[in-house]
Structure formats: structure tokens, C-alpha cells
Write an enzyme that holds these catalytic residues in place. Structure first.
Site, short mmCIF file in Angstrom:
data_model
loop_
_atom_site.label_atom_id
_atom_site.label_comp_id
_atom_site.label_asym_id
_atom_site.label_seq_id
_atom_site.Cartn_x
_atom_site.Cartn_y
_atom_site.Cartn_z
N LYS A 105 1.22 -1.51 -0.14
CA LYS A 105 -0.55 0.05 0.35
C LYS A 105 0.75 1.68 -0.15
O LYS A 105 1.68 2.06 0.83
CB LYS A 105 -0.69 0.22 1.22
CG LYS A 105 -1.83 -1.08 1.07
CD LYS A 105 -2.87 -1.81 2.61
CE LYS A 105 -3.88 -2.38 2.57
NZ LYS A 105 -4.71 -2.44 3.73
N LYS A 188 -4.64 6.27 2.78
CA LYS A 188 -4.92 6.16 4.39
C LYS A 188 -4.16 5.84 5.22
O LYS A 188 -4.00 6.05 6.86
CB LYS A 188 -6.14 5.02 4.23
CG LYS A 188 -5.58 3.82 3.98
CD LYS A 188 -4.62 2.49 5.01
CE LYS A 188 -3.65 1.65 4.69
NZ LYS A 188 -3.44 0.86 6.37
N ASP A 241 -10.22 0.46 5.85
CA ASP A 241 -8.95 0.26 6.36
C ASP A 241 -8.82 1.66 7.18
O ASP A 241 -7.65 1.89 7.60
CB ASP A 241 -8.22 0.56 5.10
CG ASP A 241 -6.78 -0.60 5.15
OD1 ASP A 241 -6.78 -1.44 6.55
OD2 ASP A 241 -6.64 -1.05 4.38
N THR A 245 -6.81 1.68 10.62
CA THR A 245 -5.36 2.23 10.61
C THR A 245 -5.58 3.33 11.73
O THR A 245 -4.15 3.49 11.77
CB THR A 245 -4.93 2.61 9.48
OG1 THR A 245 -5.20 1.47 8.47
CG2 THR A 245 -3.52 2.23 9.64
N ARG A 252 1.58 0.24 12.31
CA ARG A 252 2.55 0.60 12.31
C ARG A 252 2.56 2.36 12.20
O ARG A 252 3.19 2.91 13.06
CB ARG A 252 3.52 0.65 11.95
CG ARG A 252 4.38 -1.45 12.22
CD ARG A 252 4.88 -2.40 11.18
NE ARG A 252 4.57 -2.32 9.51
CZ ARG A 252 3.75 -3.55 9.40
NH1 ARG A 252 4.21 -4.44 10.16
NH2 ARG A 252 3.75 -3.14 8.38
N VAL A 276 7.85 -1.74 8.18
CA VAL A 276 8.20 -0.74 7.63
C VAL A 276 6.72 0.05 7.18
O VAL A 276 6.03 -0.62 7.60
CB VAL A 276 7.88 -0.95 5.69
CG1 VAL A 276 7.73 0.02 4.90
CG2 VAL A 276 10.08 -1.41 6.00
N GLU A 278 4.73 2.07 5.92
CA GLU A 278 4.49 2.65 4.79
C GLU A 278 4.09 3.77 4.43
O GLU A 278 5.00 4.85 3.25
CB GLU A 278 3.49 1.99 3.68
CG GLU A 278 3.79 -0.13 3.89
CD GLU A 278 4.73 0.09 2.41
OE1 GLU A 278 5.59 0.86 1.47
OE2 GLU A 278 4.62 -0.70 1.98
#
Length: 329
Positions: A105, A188, A241, A245, A252, A276, A278
Site C-alpha cells: 500500500k 490511509k 481501512d 488504521t 505501524r 516498514v 508505509e
């Protein structure tokens, strides 16, 4: 379909190998790290990236991409900024028509391209699909109920792939809008960093709700400008999503934002992390892409500026709160 390959043995890739075995497929998990290959094959776990989860013994790991050559479908789960390199290495092993489900993503820095565009340039013989939606890897790996979007240009291909990887606890909903699916997932992550800043700064639930809502507005604007559909990002791969998130430090990206809100620099917050975030990688690319398309994305712009050190957190908050008042729609 009988064999699934997974490129990338991070938390999400490992979880998707579990998904494949639960759906009755054999799964080969490609890992860059030899220690991951060894522990998956001997102890049936991935303590480096997905600790505390016992893997199905049917999941086999390999460090050789040629071992995925005979698969009926492949999940590409490497970080977005490394996808091009890995797909270039895998391309000689990809037969014509091989479905590759893009699970990274993000927006590639420099080229400002989405993952489907990268696949088209590196392995044009493959059939692209996008898998995106509200899903924490540890929950999926444990078999907790999850619903995601699976998009492919051909509705029949999307339905076939959805049926191939579905199980009672993992429900892929088919879509024909790949751009909408991947745009929602990419943007997102950047917005989740902003929500983490709100949390870390103690700005309250009202501010959090406002940021999620206004963030969704700019996510939708950019997705539509790219050629996606507003109704796609109003579903699992966008709004769904985003809600997930932006609501848990399991993310993360949100945990990075919390650290920033609590006063850490981006370098300090990211130091020592093997997994990671992103959004940190994609934020400058999302900002540049929005500017290229003439789309206003003030929240994403502020996140990119904070990550680059051009603004501190308080300056970014002040810049957003001082924007002119406008009609909501």
C-alpha cells in the site's frame, strides 16, 4: 487453483500464507532473510515479524523466487518502495496470465506510480489484482474474522480469486476498481500518521473524529482524480481501512504518529524498526501526486512536512487549524 506463492515474509505476507492454507491451497512463502526461512520451516513460526502465532505446517518458506514459478496465484507483499526491484527479479518466473495480487500500500517515490503501474512495467505478462482492506496481520493469522476488497479489471477474475482464497473467517469482496482499491490503501497510511499525532499530543476524541472525516474527504478526492470510484473508497479498502488504521496503535503508521505527537523526531521514531511504516515512505509521494493532479490534500501535506523536518508538530497543527472555513461539501 492449488498453489499460492507469497513474496515477502513480513507480518502481512506471513498472515496471507496462513490465509492460503486455510483456503485449501499449498503456500510457499518467499523471504529475503535466511533466518526467517529456517525458523518457518523448522519451528512453524515467524518470531521476527509475526511473534506469538503458530503457522500451519503446510506453509513452506524459501529464499529462491524460482520456487514460486509453478504457483497458480501469487501475493506480492513487499514494501511499496521495494516492489519494483522484487518484481523485476520475479518476472522471469511469472508465466503469462499469472494472477499477482498486489498487497503493498503506497505510492512509489520518484515515479509517483501506483503498484498496478509498477507491475505493468516489470511483469506485463501477469494478470494484476489488488488486495486491500481493514486487516491487522496478527488477527488474520490467528483466524479472526476479516473482510477485504479484492479488485481486478475483469469481474470474473476478481470473483475467481476471491473464491480461491476465501474461508469462513476471511471474506474477500470482489471489485472491478483496482485504482480505487489501491489509492485508498496508499493514502490511509499517511492519514493514520496524522491520527497518531492527534493521539500522542492528547488533542482528544473530537479532533480524532474530525481528522478521520476530513482525511477521508481528501482520500476520496485524490482517488477519484486518479480514476477510481468514490463508492469504492467508501467501502472496505478506503473507509474501512482508514477507520482501522486510525484507531489502534497496532497500526505501524499510527504508532509512528503517536511517537511524533509525543515529541520524538521522525528519525527517532523510526530507528531500529524492522517493519516498514508505509505512510512514512509514501507521504512525500502522495503530496507530489496530489500537486500534480491539482488536488488539495492539506492533512497529507502536513504529515509530509513533519516527516521531512520542514514543520514541527505544533506548526503543522496550527497550519491546519488556521485554514479558511469552507462549505463542507
Amino acid at each position: 487453483m492449488k498453489r499460492a506463492g507469497v513474496i515477502g515474509a513480513g507480518a502481512w505476507g506471513t498472515a496471507l500464507a496462513q490465509v492460503a492454507t486455510r483456503a485449501g491451497l499449498s503456500a510457499t512463502l518467499w523471504a529475503l532473510e535466511d533466518e526467517v526461512v529456517q525458523v518457518v520451516n523448522t519451528a512453524h513460526e515467524n518470531p521476527i515479524f509475526l511473534p506469538g502465532v503458530t503457522l500451519d505446517p503446510a506453509v513452506r518458506a524459501s529464499s529462491d523466487l524460482s520456487d514460486l514459478a509453478g504457483c497458480d496465484l501469487v501475493f506480492a507483499v513487499t514494501p511499496a518502495q521495494h516492489l519494483r526491484s522484487i518484481l523485476q527479479q520475479f518476472a522471469p518466473h511469472a508465466r503469462p496470465g499469472l494472477p499477482i495480487l498486489l498487497c503493498a500500500k503506497g505510492v512509489e517515490r520518484g515515479s509517483l506510480k501506483l503498484m498496478t503501474e509498477i507491475l505493468a512495467e516489470t511483469a506485463p505478462q501477469a494478470t494484476p489484482a489488488v488486495l486491500s482492506g481493514p486487516s491487522f496481520a496478527a488477527e488474520v493469522a490467528r483466524g479472526l474474522p476479516t473482510a477485504v476488497t479484492l479488485a481486478a479489471a475483469d469481474a470474473g477474475v476478481a470473483a475467481e480469486l476471491a473464491n480461491a482464497i476465501a474461508s469462513p473467517a476471511f471474506r474477500p469482496y470482489a471489485s472491478a476498481d483496482m485504482i480505487g482499491a489501491e489509492a485508498g490503501g496508499a493514502i490511509k497510511n499517511v492519514l493514520a500518521i496524522a491520527c497518531g499525532v492527534v493521539e500522542g499530543r492528547g488533542l482528544g476524541r473530537s479532533a480524532h473524529a474530525a481528522l478521520v472525516t476530513r482525511g477521508f474527504t481528501e482520500l476520496t478526492r485524490l482517488a477519484v482524480a486518479l480514476g477510481g470510484k468514490a463508492e469504492t473508497v467508501a467501502g472496505l479498502c478506503g473507509l474501512g481501512d482508514l477507520v482501522l488504521t486510525c484507531s489502534s496503535a497496532q497500526s505501524r503508521n499510527m504508532s509512528l504518529g503517536i511517537a511524533l505527537g509525543q515529541g520524538q523526531s521522525a528519525r527517532e521514531a523510526l530507528a531500529g524498526k524492522r517493519s516498514v511504516a508505509e505512510g512514512a515512505e509514501s507521504a512525500p509521494a502522495v503530496r507530489a501526486l496530489a500537486q500534480k493532479l491539482g488536488v488539495e490534500t492539506p492533512i497529507s501535506d502536513a504529515v509530509a512536512a513533519v516527516l521531512e523536518g520542514a514543520l514541527d508538530v505544533d506548526e503543522a497543527i496550527a497550519s491546519l487549524l488556521s485554514r479558511p472555513l469552507k462549505p463542507e461539501t
